[in-house]
Design an enzyme around this catalytic site. Structure first.
Site, short mmCIF file in Angstrom:
data_model
loop_
_atom_site.label_atom_id
_atom_site.label_comp_id
_atom_site.label_asym_id
_atom_site.label_seq_id
_atom_site.Cartn_x
_atom_site.Cartn_y
_atom_site.Cartn_z
N GLY A 1 -20.88 -8.70 -43.48
CA GLY A 1 -22.33 -8.60 -43.49
C GLY A 1 -22.76 -7.17 -43.78
O GLY A 1 -21.92 -6.31 -44.10
N THR A 2 -24.04 -6.90 -43.65
CA THR A 2 -24.53 -5.55 -43.90
C THR A 2 -23.95 -4.56 -42.91
O THR A 2 -23.83 -3.37 -43.21
CB THR A 2 -26.07 -5.52 -43.82
OG1 THR A 2 -26.48 -6.03 -42.54
CG2 THR A 2 -26.69 -6.36 -44.91
N PHE A 3 -23.61 -5.02 -41.72
CA PHE A 3 -23.09 -4.16 -40.66
C PHE A 3 -21.65 -3.73 -40.92
O PHE A 3 -21.20 -2.69 -40.46
CB PHE A 3 -23.14 -4.89 -39.32
CG PHE A 3 -22.34 -6.16 -39.31
CD1 PHE A 3 -20.99 -6.15 -39.02
CD2 PHE A 3 -22.94 -7.37 -39.62
CE1 PHE A 3 -20.24 -7.32 -39.04
CE2 PHE A 3 -22.21 -8.54 -39.64
CZ PHE A 3 -20.85 -8.51 -39.35
N GLY A 4 -20.86 -4.58 -41.59
CA GLY A 4 -19.44 -4.33 -41.78
C GLY A 4 -18.69 -5.62 -41.95
O GLY A 4 -19.16 -6.54 -42.64
N GLN A 5 -17.52 -5.73 -41.31
CA GLN A 5 -16.67 -6.90 -41.45
C GLN A 5 -16.24 -7.41 -40.07
O GLN A 5 -16.24 -6.67 -39.10
CB GLN A 5 -15.41 -6.54 -42.24
CG GLN A 5 -15.71 -5.98 -43.63
CD GLN A 5 -14.49 -5.36 -44.28
OE1 GLN A 5 -13.88 -5.96 -45.15
NE2 GLN A 5 -14.14 -4.16 -43.87
N LYS B 1 -15.33 -6.83 -34.73
CA LYS B 1 -16.39 -6.40 -35.63
C LYS B 1 -16.14 -4.94 -36.00
O LYS B 1 -16.20 -4.06 -35.14
CB LYS B 1 -17.75 -6.56 -34.94
CG LYS B 1 -18.97 -6.22 -35.78
CD LYS B 1 -20.22 -6.54 -34.98
CE LYS B 1 -21.50 -6.29 -35.77
NZ LYS B 1 -22.70 -6.68 -35.01
N ASP C 1 -33.40 -11.68 -33.41
CA ASP C 1 -32.78 -12.22 -34.62
C ASP C 1 -32.09 -13.55 -34.34
O ASP C 1 -30.96 -13.79 -34.76
CB ASP C 1 -31.78 -11.22 -35.22
CG ASP C 1 -31.42 -11.55 -36.67
OD1 ASP C 1 -32.20 -12.28 -37.32
OD2 ASP C 1 -30.36 -11.08 -37.13
#
Length: 425
Positions: free
Chosen positions: A104-108, A124, A220
């Site tokens: 995702g935008t945050f990482g993997q 994460k 969210d």
């Protein structure tokens, strides 16, 4: 960016909550044999595009997919700050990387074997960019607070550990099953039975109430952020596809000719993704929530609080009943027009108080600039075809429709100030 998750990894059932009613027929915990040691896959590089595999100074033991009890050689991140790894190597000496679960935008998110506890975990791995590192530290603070008060660990995903590895914040979680969205997607967007939706709804409301009691707002909530505890499922006949409503004979509308659909064996769910979670005392003026689940006060720029979570819950419940997002839109004016089509006119007092960024969606008469302001005919058609909330629910619910409509009319009430959304807790 949508995070793709693996749905077929077996888990032991963790559904130990007290029940107000007997377990549903699909809610029987699976009896599984002791987990076998994970198979070590061949080394596959992830995070960058590789032609010939570069030589990072690996000894032959790495190429055989059996890394020693050490960290891999250092390598640069990719251009977006994602950690570059190889399947089968270690993420610190403690964690062995088994697969990539999502991005995702945050990482993997990586599926790993915890060599100390001998269990499968999800890690994460946050991008090595300062704003994402800061958000990750806030998420860790939230997760630790949730874990402190969630004694049974049944409401929210449990944090196991966290560490800073090569400028990447890594958060270790218990390994759960697929998200409700992924289950729907892999089930050709066939809706869940109403009895199962009721069970999901009960747990979801309890989990959100738990967070609100701790003065936390998730901001969210969506099907992607609600995970089944177990990946186990069963196949059942889909009677909606077997018989046509009018002709009463076998229908050919099933995808690939299938008259079966999948149901999870356990209805246990947990909330995840607290990277956007906000404490009560923090700023509440910016835009929150993923578009389809965003409350009207957020679009109007009126500020938001706990009720924005409840609006999202209402949208989620409708999606679980129908298989499709209630408001499938990508811009504000169309979104507001869809709300009016499904729920009735927007309140005048909210329109009059909207901030300057939202004024463009309305005419001077305080009427929504629709359909005049529509960007395309397709947009107008998308709004026009939406049914009223009551009709939409009755299309998909055979029994208990009245009670469900009452609940949704409270959760999807426009004005959060009258307390109706909050009373549902």
């Amino acid at each position: 960016m949508e995070t793709q998750r693996v749905v077929d990894f077996p888990h032991r059932s963790m559904d130990k909550r007290p029940r107000k009613r007997p377990r549903l027929t699909w809610d029987i915990p699976p009896v599984l044999p002791p987990p076998a040691p994970p198979k070590i896959p061949p080394t596959v590089y992830c995070g960058q595009e590789f032609g010939a595999v570069p030589n990072y100074g690996y000894s032959s033991i790495y190429y055989n997919g059996v890394p020693g009890n050490v960290s891999p050689p250092w390598r640069p991140d990719d251009k977006d700050g994602h950690y570059v790894f190889a399947i089968g190597e270690n993420l610190t000496p403690r964690y062995r990387i088994l697969s990539k679960m999502g991005e995702g935008t945050f990482g993997q998110v990586l599926e790993c074997l915890d060599n100390e506890r001998k269990e499968i975990v999800a890690i994460k791995v946050v991008r090595s960019i300062q704003k994402y590192r800061e958000a990750a530290m806030i998420e860790i603070d939230v997760l630790q607070k949730l874990a402190k008060y969630d004694n049974c660990g049944t409401r929210c995903v449990q944090i196991r550990n966290w560490f800073d590895y090569r400028n990447h914040i890594c958060i270790v979680f218990e390994k759960l099953g697929p998200s409700l969205y992924d289950f729907l997607r892999k089930n050709s967007y066939r809706s869940f039975p109403i009895d199962l939706v009721r069970e999901f709804c009960r747990q979801l409301l309890e989990s959100v109430a738990f967070m609100h009691d701790l003065r936390l707002i998730h901001t969210d909530l969506k099907p992607e952020n609600i995970l089944l505890v177990s990946s186990e499922y069963i196949k059942v006949l889909d009677y909606k596809l077997i018989f046509s409503p009018s002709l009463k004979f076998l229908s050919r509308s099933g995808k690939n000719g299938s008259y079966f659909k999948n149901l999870p064996k356990s209805s246990a769910i947990k909330l995840i993704d607290f990277g956007s979670t906000t404490f009560e005392h923090q700023d509440h003026s910016y835009v929150v929530s993923t578009r389809h689940y965003r409350a009207p006060e957020v679009i109007f720029g009126l500020g938001w609080n706990y009720p924005c979570d409840m609006w999202s819950v209402g949208c989620i419940i409708v999606e679980l009943c129908s298989g499709e997002a209630l408001f499938q839109t990508h811009e504000n004016l169309e979104h507001l027009a869809m709300m009016e089509k499904v729920l009735g006119p927007l309140p005048q007092h909210m329109i009059m108080r909207a901030d300057h960024r939202a004024e463009k969606y309305f005419r001077r008469s305080a009427r929504l600039d629709w359909p005049e302001g529509a960007t395309s005919r397709d947009s107008i058609k998308a709004v026009w075809k939406l049914p009223r909330l009551q009709n939409l629910i009755m299309q998909h619910v055979d029994h208990s429709a009245g009670d469900l409509i009452d609940l949704l009319q409270g959760l999807l009430r426009y004005d959060p100030a009258n307390g109706s959304r909050q009373e549902k807790l």
